[in-house]
Design an enzyme around this catalytic site. Sequence first.
Site, mmCIF file in Angstrom:
data_model
loop_
_atom_site.group_PDB
_atom_site.id
_atom_site.type_symbol
_atom_site.label_atom_id
_atom_site.label_comp_id
_atom_site.label_asym_id
_atom_site.label_seq_id
_atom_site.Cartn_x
_atom_site.Cartn_y
_atom_site.Cartn_z
ATOM 1 N N SER A 1 0.896 -1.293 0.018
ATOM 2 C CA SER A 1 -0.172 0.222 0.050
ATOM 3 C C SER A 1 0.762 1.274 -0.025
ATOM 4 C CB SER A 1 -0.938 0.103 1.419
ATOM 5 O OG SER A 1 -1.759 -1.083 1.143
HETATM 6 N N1 SAM Z 1 -0.854 -4.603 3.877
HETATM 7 C C1 SAM Z 1 0.029 -4.944 2.887
HETATM 8 C C2 SAM Z 1 1.351 -4.610 2.861
HETATM 9 O O1 SAM Z 1 1.777 -3.739 3.795
HETATM 10 O O2 SAM Z 1 1.979 -4.684 1.695
HETATM 11 C C3 SAM Z 1 -0.774 -4.655 1.504
HETATM 12 C C4 SAM Z 1 -1.918 -5.331 1.372
HETATM 13 S S1 SAM Z 1 -2.620 -5.341 -0.455
HETATM 14 C C5 SAM Z 1 -3.173 -3.847 -0.414
HETATM 15 C C6 SAM Z 1 -4.117 -6.282 0.284
HETATM 16 C C7 SAM Z 1 -3.853 -7.760 0.579
HETATM 17 O O3 SAM Z 1 -5.003 -8.337 1.047
HETATM 18 C C8 SAM Z 1 -3.229 -8.635 -0.568
HETATM 19 O O4 SAM Z 1 -2.030 -9.134 -0.536
HETATM 20 C C9 SAM Z 1 -4.377 -9.728 -0.850
HETATM 21 O O5 SAM Z 1 -3.955 -10.959 -1.407
HETATM 22 C C10 SAM Z 1 -4.985 -9.655 0.457
HETATM 23 N N2 SAM Z 1 -6.568 -10.392 0.808
HETATM 24 C C11 SAM Z 1 -7.572 -10.185 0.090
HETATM 25 N N3 SAM Z 1 -8.377 -10.768 0.358
HETATM 26 C C12 SAM Z 1 -8.025 -11.315 1.526
HETATM 27 C C13 SAM Z 1 -8.646 -12.353 2.615
HETATM 28 N N4 SAM Z 1 -9.787 -12.679 2.451
HETATM 29 N N5 SAM Z 1 -7.868 -12.724 3.498
HETATM 30 C C14 SAM Z 1 -6.350 -12.731 3.547
HETATM 31 N N6 SAM Z 1 -5.768 -11.761 2.787
HETATM 32 C C15 SAM Z 1 -6.620 -10.959 1.718
#
Ligand code: SAM
Length: 224
Positions: free
Chosen positions: A52
């Site tokens: 992000s």
């Molecule tokens: N916080 C992260 C970082 O600092 O790098 C960035 C997060 S990215 C914007 C969103 C993440 O949410 C992705 O890696 C995606 O695979 C994950 N995601 C989406 N749905 C999810 C779920 N149901 N459970 C766990 N992770 C999920």
Amino acid sequence: MVRRHIAGRGISDARVLDAMASVPREHFVRPGLSHRAYADGPLPIGEGQTISQPYVVAWMAEAAELGTEDRVLEVGTGSGYAAAVLGLIAAEVYTIERHAVLAEGARERLHRLGYGNVHVRYGDGTAGWNEHAPYDAIVVAAAGPDVPEALCDQLVAEGRLVMPLGRPWRGQSLVRLRRGPKGSFTREELGAVRFVPLVGQDELPLRNAPMRPPPASRPRPESR
Ligand code: SAM
């Protein structure tokens, strides 16, 4: 980056600013992108996902109103960057990622960099992480049409949940739910954001799910 893009845009919580200044973002981005680690933007991390934008990480951390003794759940580990930031502010961070390769990469990276209070699990974060519940704060780093009910259940009284709500890639709003002492919830809209989709247990992106009414008209959370 912190002075210009984080403090300069209104983040004032000193612990958030210190954590943002301390976590080496270049270790959380792909090697070929390290020259862009301190630009204020998201970057690809593989599996179609992103680390992000730093400002948004700081905004969500501040909105979660973390205390030093807090236990935090993060849904969407991605690179582990936001979890590292949260881990410098709070006591324990439990973070869940649905892509095994990202979860494993983040676990290894966080261990190597010494973030011993951040615990990574591979799985579906919409179900929360019940073994370590309840949490003082929950941060969801992907957007859905509604807050998963299991996450509301895993929040302490007076706990905060910060999550982008809305359609994937458009029209999303960062929302903070606050659980009252009797279990009711208040909801605040904090501003516009754009996140990757939260993908539910059935592997269907929630983008296909109908928009549910806001919490005020649902049994849970009970009130705005
Ligand atoms: N916080 C992260 C970082 O600092 O790098 C960035 C997060 S990215 C914007 C969103 C993440 O949410 C992705 O890696 C995606 O695979 C994950 N995601 C989406 N749905 C999810 C779920 N149901 N459970 C766990 N992770 C999920």
